[in-house]
Design a protein around this motif. Structure first.
Motif, PDB file in Angstrom:
ATOM      1  N   UNK A  32       0.840  -1.201   0.000  1.00 53.25           N
ATOM      2  CA  UNK A  32       0.000   0.000   0.000  1.00 53.25           C
ATOM      3  C   UNK A  32       0.872   1.247   0.000  1.00 53.25           C
ATOM      4  N   UNK A  33       1.956   1.183   0.765  1.00 56.94           N
ATOM      5  CA  UNK A  33       2.838   2.347   0.838  1.00 56.94           C
ATOM      6  C   UNK A  33       3.516   2.602  -0.507  1.00 56.94           C
ATOM      7  N   UNK A  35       2.402   1.661  -3.377  1.00 61.34           N
ATOM      8  CA  UNK A  35       1.384   2.113  -4.331  1.00 61.34           C
ATOM      9  C   UNK A  35       1.127   3.605  -4.139  1.00 61.34           C
ATOM     10  N   UNK A  36       1.084   4.036  -2.870  1.00 61.28           N
ATOM     11  CA  UNK A  36       0.835   5.457  -2.638  1.00 61.28           C
ATOM     12  C   UNK A  36       1.994   6.299  -3.153  1.00 61.28           C
ATOM     13  N   UNK A  37       3.200   5.788  -2.893  1.00 58.57           N
ATOM     14  CA  UNK A  37       4.376   6.516  -3.383  1.00 58.57           C
ATOM     15  C   UNK A  37       4.301   6.697  -4.892  1.00 58.57           C
ATOM     16  N   UNK A  39       1.623   6.602  -6.718  1.00 58.21           N
ATOM     17  CA  UNK A  39       0.520   7.511  -7.024  1.00 58.21           C
ATOM     18  C   UNK A  39       0.975   8.963  -6.921  1.00 58.21           C
TER      19      UNK A  39
ATOM     20  N   UNK B  87      -5.485  -1.642   4.346  1.00 54.04           N
ATOM     21  CA  UNK B  87      -4.497  -0.678   3.852  1.00 54.04           C
ATOM     22  C   UNK B  87      -4.939  -0.092   2.521  1.00 54.04           C
ATOM     23  N   UNK B  88      -4.905   1.211   2.469  1.00 52.46           N
ATOM     24  CA  UNK B  88      -5.283   1.882   1.231  1.00 52.46           C
ATOM     25  C   UNK B  88      -4.091   2.685   0.738  1.00 52.46           C
ATOM     26  N   UNK B  89      -3.992   2.769  -0.577  1.00 51.34           N
ATOM     27  CA  UNK B  89      -2.907   3.585  -1.119  1.00 51.34           C
ATOM     28  C   UNK B  89      -3.359   5.028  -1.257  1.00 51.34           C
ATOM     29  N   UNK B  96      -3.628   3.774  10.334  1.00 50.64           N
ATOM     30  CA  UNK B  96      -2.734   3.367   9.250  1.00 50.64           C
ATOM     31  C   UNK B  96      -1.493   4.254   9.207  1.00 50.64           C
ATOM     32  N   UNK B 100       2.167   2.922   9.462  1.00 50.78           N
ATOM     33  CA  UNK B 100       3.121   3.192   8.375  1.00 50.78           C
ATOM     34  C   UNK B 100       4.366   3.898   8.884  1.00 50.78           C
TER      35      UNK B 100
END
Lengths: 156, 289
Positions: A32-33, A35-37, A39, B87-89, B96, B100
């Motif tokens: 998830x991290x 993917x966010x990065x 994004x 968990x969401x991006x 979260x 993180x």
């Protein structure tokens, strides 16, 4: 403070916790991290691209504007030229027309003059003959002197 | 309650709740009535005094240490698993975010301390860090709260901080030690590992026995240093908390509060040191010399 089975129990618990963390906790969170990065990175680059696009569009718009202005100026100039030409043309035409009218008038006048002269000439011949008759008191043979009279009339 | 004098009070607070095996013929002394009962047969039971707990030897288990460490481990895994599942991006929530932050902190430790390539190390470090941190944090609960509650429920001894029990710290350290040995074998091969043990630090065949002795001691001190450092710090802090608890109740806060605030640092620092050293030791296991 005695060392006993707790030690082994603790080690086993540790092993199980680590296994669970490796398998079920770590991957989803880090994915998830990541993917966010990604994004965020994509978003930033998109923003960069957009601002670049905006700049290009502005430049293009300015160019178009300039081109349109140039075209308009050209059109106006052309129109002016054309108007001038038309004016010139009509001026020339008018002049020609006038000339033609003048020429026609001249021709008519000439014709009138020739006609009048011819008439005058004829009358002069008759007058001359009549004058001469009067002077000579005798009739002049018009036929006999016609040649001479014509010559006289032509000299007028 | 066998805690009439300060010494007894301290001893009482430093005794784990022990469930273990007493041999047949053992003379059990009741701590209150001092009545002696001789056991007819070997039996598993809760120790009623420190002497009994000591006499149980290895075949005993500290119920409080196990229970609280398991509880903390499960708390860690439940919390993190919950976040991992959801968990969401996108924009993360508060929980979260916290998780993180912890994960990134551990990733930082691993990035700085570990020079090999092994995806197993970072989650391992996360487990060690959070678990040890949670167990250490139990120390900030006032020393009499939960033991008194346990006493009310009929449990004579109750020590809630698993890291003030050497069993607790050695359990983790031994786990790390086995991993160190495992990766030494896996990365270097048995031959490579043997060669490293024999020829460092002195690369001469005459000094092989000396090298072996030195290296083996070096390897064995790793779990010892890990476990004893954590245990020593936590145990010493606990003793000071117990000593402060001996003061009159209206005076305790003058020492208790600064010590607890200081221990917020110690608790975190010790968890950090344990994690970092584990990562560094494992990194050494991955490096060829």
């Amino acid at each position: 403070m005695n060392i006993n089975l707790t030690l082994i129990g603790q080690a086993i618990a540790f092993a199980i916790f680590v296994w669970f963390c490796v398998k079920y906790v770590w991957p989803p969170i880090t994915e998830a991290m990541a993917a966010r990065q990604k994004k965020i990175a994509d978003g930033l680059s998109a923003a960069d691209r957009a601002s670049l696009d905006l700049e290009l569009a502005q430049e293009k718009a300015a160019q178009e504007m300039r081109a349109a202005k140039e075209q308009a100026a050209a059109l106006i100039e052309q129109a002016n030229k054309r108007a001038n030409q038309i004016v010139e043309d009509s001026k020339g035409e008018a002049r020609q027309e006038g000339q033609k009218l003048i020429d026609q008038a001249h021709a008519e006048i000439e014709q009138e003059r020739v006609k009048a002269r011819d008439a005058l000439r004829a009358e002069v011949a008759a007058l001359a003959v009549a004058g001469a008759e009067k002077i000579l008191e005798k009739s002049v043979d018009a036929n006999a002197h016609s040649e001479m009279l014509e010559k006289l009339a032509a000299e007028l | 309650m066998a805690a009439d004098t300060p010494v007894e009070y301290i001893q009482h607070h430093l005794q784990n709740l022990t469930y273990g095996k007493l041999p047949a013929g053992y003379e059990r002394v009741d701590p209150y009535t001092e009545e002696v009962v001789v056991l007819q047969e070997t039996s598993w039971t809760f120790a009623r005094s420190s002497v009994e707990a000591a006499d149980m030897g290895f075949m005993a288990i500290h119920v409080d240490t196990m229970g609280w460490s398991l509880a903390m481990g499960l708390l860690f895994l439940t919390l993190f698993r919950l976040v991992a599942k959801r968990a969401t991006s996108g924009q993360p929530g508060g929980l979260q975010n916290m998780v993180e932050m912890t994960v990134e902190f551990v990733q930082g430790i691993v990035r700085d301390g570990f020079h090999g390539k092994n995806p197993f190390i970072a989650p391992l470090a996360l487990t060690i860090f959070v678990w040890v941190l949670l167990m250490n944090t139990l120390k900030l609960i006032p020393v009499d709260f939960i033991p008194s509650l346990a006493q009310f429920l009929g449990l004579e001894y109750f020590k809630i901080v698993p890291t003030t029990d050497p069993n607790g710290t050695f359990g983790i350290a031994i786990g790390v030690f086995f991993l160190i040995i495992y990766y030494n074998f896996k990365v270097k091969g048995p031959g490579g590992f043997a060669k490293e043990l024999s020829f460092t630090p002195f690369n001469h065949w005459l000094l092989v026995p000396f090298n072996l002795l030195l290296e083996i001691i070096g390897h064995l001190t790793k779990p010892l240093s890990l476990a004893l450092r954590l245990f020593g710090n936590m145990y010493a802090g606990e003793v000071v908390f117990i000593l402060i608890a001996l003061l009159p109740f209206w005076l305790q806060w003058t020492l208790n509060v600064p010590w607890a605030i200081f221990h917020i640092l110690v608790v975190t620092l010790q968890a950090f040191i344990f994690t970092t050293l584990s990562v560094v030791y494992l990194s050494q296991a991955h490096e060829e010399h």
